[in-house]
Scaffold this motif. Structure first.
Motif, PDB file in Angstrom:
ATOM      1  N   UNK A   1       0.900  -1.207  -0.052  1.00 23.62           N
ATOM      2  CA  UNK A   1       0.026  -0.008   0.007  1.00 23.62           C
ATOM      3  C   UNK A   1       0.904   1.257  -0.127  1.00 23.62           C
ATOM      4  N   UNK A   2       2.054   1.017   0.148  1.00 17.85           N
ATOM      5  CA  UNK A   2       3.031   2.359   0.259  1.00 17.85           C
ATOM      6  C   UNK A   2       3.001   3.284   1.486  1.00 17.85           C
TER       7      UNK A   2
ATOM      8  N   UNK B   1      -8.502  16.558   8.883  1.00 17.10           N
ATOM      9  CA  UNK B   1      -7.501  15.662   7.936  1.00 17.10           C
ATOM     10  C   UNK B   1      -6.007  16.445   7.870  1.00 17.10           C
ATOM     11  N   UNK B   2      -5.247  15.646   8.465  1.00 17.95           N
ATOM     12  CA  UNK B   2      -3.739  15.860   8.438  1.00 17.95           C
ATOM     13  C   UNK B   2      -3.139  15.134   7.256  1.00 17.95           C
ATOM     14  N   UNK B   3      -2.654  15.762   6.283  1.00 22.12           N
ATOM     15  CA  UNK B   3      -1.749  15.178   5.299  1.00 22.12           C
ATOM     16  C   UNK B   3      -0.259  15.689   5.532  1.00 22.12           C
ATOM     17  N   UNK B   4       0.533  14.796   4.783  1.00 26.43           N
ATOM     18  CA  UNK B   4       2.049  15.409   4.799  1.00 26.43           C
ATOM     19  C   UNK B   4       2.768  14.797   3.594  1.00 26.43           C
ATOM     20  N   UNK B   5       3.823  15.637   3.345  1.00 32.15           N
ATOM     21  CA  UNK B   5       4.712  15.181   2.236  1.00 32.15           C
ATOM     22  C   UNK B   5       5.142  13.664   2.474  1.00 32.15           C
ATOM     23  N   UNK B   6       5.224  12.864   1.373  1.00 26.82           N
ATOM     24  CA  UNK B   6       5.877  11.536   1.535  1.00 26.82           C
ATOM     25  C   UNK B   6       7.529  11.821   1.529  1.00 26.82           C
ATOM     26  N   UNK B   7       8.117  11.082   2.467  1.00 23.86           N
ATOM     27  CA  UNK B   7       9.443  11.490   2.299  1.00 23.86           C
ATOM     28  C   UNK B   7      10.271  10.070   1.709  1.00 23.86           C
TER      29      UNK B   7
ATOM     30  N   UNK C   1       9.937   6.756  -4.062  1.00 20.91           N
ATOM     31  CA  UNK C   1      10.496   7.454  -5.171  1.00 20.91           C
ATOM     32  C   UNK C   1      10.055   8.768  -5.488  1.00 20.91           C
ATOM     33  N   UNK C   2      11.140   9.637  -5.787  1.00 21.48           N
ATOM     34  CA  UNK C   2      10.605  10.858  -6.127  1.00 21.48           C
ATOM     35  C   UNK C   2       9.637  11.174  -7.250  1.00 21.48           C
ATOM     36  N   UNK C   3       9.620  10.257  -8.182  1.00 20.27           N
ATOM     37  CA  UNK C   3       8.862  10.198  -9.408  1.00 20.27           C
ATOM     38  C   UNK C   3       7.351  10.038  -9.197  1.00 20.27           C
ATOM     39  N   UNK C   4       7.098   9.271  -7.937  1.00 18.77           N
ATOM     40  CA  UNK C   4       5.607   9.178  -7.774  1.00 18.77           C
ATOM     41  C   UNK C   4       5.355   9.771  -6.273  1.00 18.77           C
TER      42      UNK C   4
END
Length: 237
Positions: A157-158, A170-176, A179-182
């Motif tokens: 699921x990533x 709702x709390x969202x954040x940058x994925x770190x 892979x930068x492409x997705x």
């Protein structure tokens, strides 16, 4: 006879359209009057203050640092009778709604402790911060970033990117780690339309700040989004 009929129909259409224009004009006047009423202004101020107080609580009591607040406030008039596919928009004279989103900065290398700090703050005050250690999924998110657990929603699921409290926040954040492409990252708030109080108001505070600026300063961005608040509704009689 045919020509006379066409002329008559044309005059009738012209009169009808003129009537529609006058009706539309009166409707706008009514919307402006209701949106600027004492009751509407009182509800508007209270709704904004409530959400701003929550944002302040997050800034002061969690590891996040406030960078930007986006506020959109709009009042619209109801529609005429909806005979087909009713949406409910024919049930009110006016509806005023407020949309508020806050953007925070944090260090990406410390994301597990950031979320852990949010949960600890929620344990103390669930009113403003609706995420605590009794939220099993949030605990799995912390374990994931600490390297002690797999993907919180199951294998394949990533990387997680959201905590959700129904009808609250709702709390969202940058994925770190993705892979930068997705990789999913927090986008900029939409550009403001020209404000026209009391019907339409748009704020970006501070004006000089952007999501990209927050990311450059801190390394990653968290977004705290409130559900739409319909703070003032006048039903049709």
């Amino acid at each position: 006879m045919r020509r006379l009929l066409l002329v008559t129909l044309g005059l009738t259409l012209t009169v009808a359209l003129a009537g529609c224009d006058r009706s539309r004009e009166n409707s706008v006047k009514t919307i402006r009057k209701l949106a600027g009423s004492e009751k509407a202004n009182r509800a508007r101020k209270q709704t904004e203050m409530t959400m701003r107080n929550v944002i302040t609580s997050w800034d002061e009591r969690t590891p996040l640092t406030l960078g930007l607040v986006a506020l959109d406030d709009v009042c619209i008039g109801g529609k005429g009778k909806e005979w087909f596919f009713p949406t409910g928009d024919d049930q009110y004279k006016i509806r005023c709604s407020m949309y508020v989103t806050a953007y925070f900065g944090a260090k990406p290398g410390n994301i597990s402790e950031v979320i852990e700090g949010i949960l600890a703050a929620g344990d103390e005050d669930r009113g403003d911060i609706p995420f605590g250690h009794d939220f099993d999924y949030a605990n799995r998110v912390v374990d994931y970033y600490r390297g002690k657990g797999g993907e919180p929603q199951g294998p394949g699921t990533g990387e997680p990117s959201q905590l959700f409290a129904a009808a609250t926040l709702t709390l969202d954040w940058d994925q770190v780690r993705t892979n930068s492409k997705i990789r999913k990252t927090i986008e900029e708030p939409r550009a403001c339309e020209e404000s026209e109080p009391p019907i339409r108001r748009c704020l970006r505070e501070p004006k000089s700040m952007s999501v990209a600026d927050i990311r450059q300063k801190f390394g990653m961005v968290f977004r705290l989004a409130f559900p739409v608040r319909d703070y003032f509704v006048v039903p049709k009689q």
